[in-house]
Design an enzyme around this catalytic site. Structure first.
Site, PDB file in Angstrom:
ATOM      1  N   SER A  47     -29.736 -13.044  -4.213  1.00  0.00           N
ATOM      2  CA  SER A  47     -30.951 -13.171  -5.008  1.00  0.00           C
ATOM      3  C   SER A  47     -31.209 -14.579  -5.537  1.00  0.00           C
ATOM      4  O   SER A  47     -32.313 -14.867  -5.994  1.00  0.00           O
ATOM      5  CB  SER A  47     -30.919 -12.191  -6.186  1.00  0.00           C
ATOM      6  OG  SER A  47     -29.930 -12.568  -7.135  1.00  0.00           O
ATOM      7  N   LYS A 117     -29.534 -15.189 -12.977  1.00  0.00           N
ATOM      8  CA  LYS A 117     -30.928 -15.474 -12.617  1.00  0.00           C
ATOM      9  C   LYS A 117     -31.331 -16.786 -13.287  1.00  0.00           C
ATOM     10  O   LYS A 117     -30.601 -17.357 -14.091  1.00  0.00           O
ATOM     11  CB  LYS A 117     -31.871 -14.359 -13.111  1.00  0.00           C
ATOM     12  CG  LYS A 117     -31.524 -12.953 -12.662  1.00  0.00           C
ATOM     13  CD  LYS A 117     -31.770 -12.709 -11.191  1.00  0.00           C
ATOM     14  CE  LYS A 117     -31.415 -11.281 -10.793  1.00  0.00           C
ATOM     15  NZ  LYS A 117     -31.462 -11.089  -9.330  1.00  0.00           N
TER      16      LYS A 117
END
Length: 234
Positions: A47, A117
């Site tokens: 990701s 993230k």
């Protein structure tokens, strides 16, 4: 009569006696460093490509969340699962060697459900994206060279386009591989409206430490330095 004798020679302990003591001290120091200063984390997914690759080891600054400012836009952060983001994600059980490395902070614990993230918006920010983009923060379009090649900043799928205002004490986070990241966009129905509470932040990822060929720092991209302050936060 004068008292004879020089200084008494200190008797050294045998190595086999001192070795366990040295190991114990080293473990205590490692645990203190792991708890308060720096910890290694393994990247579990794609990701954050290409900034981070699956299997990379990053060093995370854990001191700043204790004593420093709150996370800033553009930082890559590790945070605890805020509300079931990892439910249903299979985790391979660690072997004894991995558990030992986890104990001293060289690997994350398998029991810790953590994610990594990039911070896009902080408290007070308005974050928006429609169609293929661009992604905007407080009306400023971001230049995002870190986004995975071939990806668009946002997308037309449910959740891919949005406009949100981040409450104080919350963060809006997104992966750099936009079309392969289950991030804030896809958890707006959770108890935090897709935001990450600042209290759930473990720390900021500062260095890719392994493999050696991928060693690099993780600075804040320049585009975030041009974002205007949110209204009422000056």
């Amino acid at each position: 009569m004068a008292r004879g004798g020089g200084r008494r020679t200190r008797k050294h302990r045998p190595f086999w006696v001192e070795f366990p003591l040295l190991v114990g001290i080293a473990l205590i120091l490692a645990l203190l460093i792991k708890t308060f200063l720096v910890q290694a984390f393994s990247i579990p997914s794609d990701s954050m490509q290409n900034t981070l690759q699956k299997g990379d080891r990053v060093l995370v600054d854990k001191l700043t969340p204790w004593f420093g400012p709150e996370p800033e836009r553009g930082e890559v952060i590790v945070f605890h699962d805020p509300d079931g983001w990892l439910d249903g994600v299979a985790v391979d059980p660690p072997n004894a060697f991995q558990e030992a490395l986890s104990f001293i902070g060289l690997m994350p614990s398998a029991e810790e459900k953590d994610l990594i993230k990039r911070v896009i918006g902080v408290g007070g920010d308005t974050v928006e994206c429609a169609g293929d983009g661009p992604l905007k923060v407080n009306g400023k379009a971001l230049d995002e060279p870190y986004v995975f090649p071939g990806n668009t900043p946002c997308s037309n799928d449910p959740g891919g386009s949005f406009e949100v205002t981040v409450p104080p004490g919350r963060l809006w986070v997104m992966g750099d591989h936009r079309q392969a990241s289950s991030d804030s966009r896809y958890h707006t129905d959770d108890r935090n409206d897709g935001m990450v509470p600042v209290d759930e932040v473990v720390g900021r990822a500062v260095v890719v430490a392994w493999p050696v060929g991928r060693w690099s720092t993780l600075p804040i991209p320049d585009t975030f330095k041009t974002v205007p302050a949110a209204p009422g936060t000056n």
